[in-house]
Write a protein that holds these residues in place. Structure first.
Motif, PDB file in Angstrom:
ATOM      1  N   PRO A  72      57.873  91.974 100.137  1.00 42.87           N
ATOM      2  CA  PRO A  72      57.582  91.490 101.489  1.00 42.87           C
ATOM      3  C   PRO A  72      57.428  92.606 102.522  1.00 42.87           C
ATOM      4  CG  PRO A  72      59.331  90.190 100.492  1.00 42.87           C
ATOM      5  CD  PRO A  72      59.121  91.380  99.614  1.00 42.87           C
ATOM      6  N   VAL A  73      58.030  93.760 102.289  1.00 46.09           N
ATOM      7  CA  VAL A  73      57.872  94.878 103.225  1.00 46.09           C
ATOM      8  C   VAL A  73      56.404  95.254 103.341  1.00 46.09           C
ATOM      9  CG1 VAL A  73      58.395  97.322 103.605  1.00 46.09           C
ATOM     10  CG2 VAL A  73      60.206  95.760 102.859  1.00 46.09           C
ATOM     11  N   PHE A  74      55.717  95.309 102.218  1.00 48.22           N
ATOM     12  CA  PHE A  74      54.291  95.649 102.228  1.00 48.22           C
ATOM     13  C   PHE A  74      53.467  94.548 102.896  1.00 48.22           C
ATOM     14  CE2 PHE A  74      56.151  98.011  98.729  1.00 48.22           C
ATOM     15  CZ  PHE A  74      55.632  99.281  98.927  1.00 48.22           C
ATOM     16  N   GLU A 112      65.956  90.431 103.312  1.00 50.23           N
ATOM     17  CA  GLU A 112      66.163  90.625 104.743  1.00 50.23           C
ATOM     18  C   GLU A 112      66.696  92.028 105.047  1.00 50.23           C
ATOM     19  OE1 GLU A 112      64.920  88.772 106.774  1.00 50.23           O
ATOM     20  OE2 GLU A 112      65.025  86.678 106.180  1.00 50.23           O
ATOM     21  N   LEU A 113      67.538  92.559 104.158  1.00 47.88           N
ATOM     22  CA  LEU A 113      68.014  93.934 104.341  1.00 47.88           C
ATOM     23  C   LEU A 113      66.856  94.918 104.321  1.00 47.88           C
ATOM     24  CD1 LEU A 113      71.209  93.935 102.088  1.00 47.88           C
ATOM     25  CD2 LEU A 113      71.106  93.779 104.571  1.00 47.88           C
ATOM     26  N   GLY A 124      57.448  87.469 110.709  1.00 43.95           N
ATOM     27  CA  GLY A 124      57.405  86.035 110.917  1.00 43.95           C
ATOM     28  C   GLY A 124      57.975  85.296 109.726  1.00 43.95           C
ATOM     29  N   PRO A 125      58.428  84.061 109.905  1.00 42.17           N
ATOM     30  CA  PRO A 125      59.033  83.299 108.806  1.00 42.17           C
ATOM     31  C   PRO A 125      58.110  83.129 107.606  1.00 42.17           C
ATOM     32  CG  PRO A 125      59.450  82.227 110.906  1.00 42.17           C
ATOM     33  CD  PRO A 125      58.452  83.325 111.179  1.00 42.17           C
ATOM     34  N   ASP A 126      56.798  83.076 107.837  1.00 40.10           N
ATOM     35  CA  ASP A 126      55.853  82.852 106.745  1.00 40.10           C
ATOM     36  C   ASP A 126      55.326  84.145 106.140  1.00 40.10           C
ATOM     37  OD1 ASP A 126      54.491  83.608 109.012  1.00 40.10           O
ATOM     38  OD2 ASP A 126      52.810  82.222 108.724  1.00 40.10           O
ATOM     39  N   GLU A 127      55.897  85.276 106.524  1.00 36.18           N
ATOM     40  CA  GLU A 127      55.422  86.573 106.024  1.00 36.18           C
ATOM     41  C   GLU A 127      56.362  87.185 104.988  1.00 36.18           C
ATOM     42  OE1 GLU A 127      53.471  87.892 110.345  1.00 36.18           O
ATOM     43  OE2 GLU A 127      55.201  88.980 109.540  1.00 36.18           O
ATOM     44  N   ARG A 128      57.435  86.486 104.633  1.00 37.56           N
ATOM     45  CA  ARG A 128      58.518  87.115 103.879  1.00 37.56           C
ATOM     46  C   ARG A 128      58.546  86.742 102.400  1.00 37.56           C
ATOM     47  NH1 ARG A 128      63.283  86.018 108.409  1.00 37.56           N
ATOM     48  NH2 ARG A 128      61.878  86.177 110.207  1.00 37.56           N
TER      49      ARG A 128
END
Length: 361
Positions: free
Chosen positions: A30-32, A151-152, A165-169
């Protein structure tokens, strides 16, 4: 407002460093995705251990994947130095504006100093003066099984001014066409149809995180007794294959197995075609979450809040003992975790039914 937020418009290339195990690398995906969403013009590279590269290759937001091979140590001092310098030259040639270092590994600090990006972010902590002075930004880590690892990782981006955003993770894992073709052929040979079988991965690289053999055999027998198709998988590790053999010997009815026969990408493709995944806290569990395969996971000594299935329909089974999650290799160092042995097969079967009912499968 964050006073020292970075200027994303000035970021042309980013290097994300994650020198950990397979699951840890997958949980950086998700970071990318978030970086690409907020800085679509930037090229995003990854630096991971060579054996973990399949967790991030073909990610649509990743431009290049650089790797450190732990086998370089076998090349001798000069051979290893040559390999390290060649990697450093390739990284320097990318001229990074931002480095995101997602562990406390001191190699990341040294690389950041040598690459000289305009900005660099890493976790806070007492890792020494070299580490502390290598980064322009540092973010606090919430420990103690209170925050999911995804999340970390994303906290590193929050620290430089990016709010996901909530939908980006969501996790991202791409098996690839070749792996999908191989997996399809193997499933056909076993007579298994996509979305019809339950995939059970009973093992982990740390066997103290696994369920007892008899418990697993009882669960599989309960599933096959009602007509479910079951497929077993495991890594090609001798200890894991020995455990699979013990399970199979106790079964009332034989089930299909691809244990030790799949690459990571092929395993991903097989998980992607499954109706449901059942397993331990392990890399395949994270792969199932990334592929949106409904999941039932058993957790013992490890923290389910920190490492549980991420953004996928799931059930996590734990035993409410005051000592868990302890992170130890079995109770008293005995390699057997009572917080797992106390979970009965009937509870797992009920969790399977709950998830299947939830997703309508």
């Amino acid at each position: 407002m964050l006073k020292d937020a970075i200027d994303l418009a000035a970021v042309k290339r980013v290097l994300v460093i994650k020198l950990r195990h397979h699951g840890d690398v997958l949980l950086t995906s998700p970071v990318f995705s978030v970086l690409k969403q907020h800085a679509p013009h930037a090229e995003l590279d990854a630096l991971v251990y060579h054996d973990t590269r399949d967790m991030i290759t073909q990610h649509p937001a990743v431009s290049r994947v650089f790797t450190i091979d732990r086998q370089w140590k076998k090349l001798g001092m000069f051979g290893q130095l040559k390999a390290e310098l060649a990697l450093l030259a390739r990284l320097r040639g990318r001229h990074y504006d931002l480095v995101v270092h997602l562990t406390e590994h001191k190699r990341g600090a040294w690389l950041t100093r040598l690459l000289k990006p305009r900005w660099a972010v890493a976790r806070s902590g007492n890792y020494g003066k070299l580490f502390a002075k290598s980064f322009s930004h540092r973010y606090p880590v919430v420990a103690g099984n209170r925050r999911h690892t995804v999340e970390l990782h994303l906290d590193a981006l929050r620290r430089i001014g990016i709010q996901p955003g909530p939908d980006e993770r969501a996790l991202t894992l791409v098996p690839g066409a070749n792996a999908e073709a191989v997996a399809g052929a193997r499933l056909t040979a076993l007579g298994l149809e996509p979305q019809r079988y339950i995939l059970i991965h009973p093992t982990s690289r740390w066997l103290f995180k696994t369920w007892p053999v008899q418990h697993m055999a009882s669960l599989i027998d309960a599933l096959t007794a009602r007509g479910e198709q079951v497929l077993l998988t495991a890594a090609p590790d001798p200890a894991e294959l020995a455990m699979l053999e013990q399970i199979q010997q106790k079964l009332a009815r034989p089930v299909a197995s691809l244990a030790g026969q799949l690459t990571l990408k092929e395993l991903a493709a097989v998980i992607d075609q499954a109706r449901l995944f059942v397993g331990m806290d392990s890399v395949p569990m994270h792969m199932a979450a990334a592929l949106q395969t409904p999941t039932v996971a058993l957790f013992g000594p490890s923290g389910d809040i920190e490492w549980g299935p991420w953004k996928v329909p799931h059930r996590v089974l734990t035993e409410p003992l005051s000592c868990r999650p302890c992170g130890r290799d079995g109770c008293g160092g005995g390699k057997v975790s009572e917080c797992l042995t106390l979970i009965g097969s009937e509870r797992v079967l009920a969790a399977i039914d709950d998830v299947l009912a939830e997703v309508g499968a």
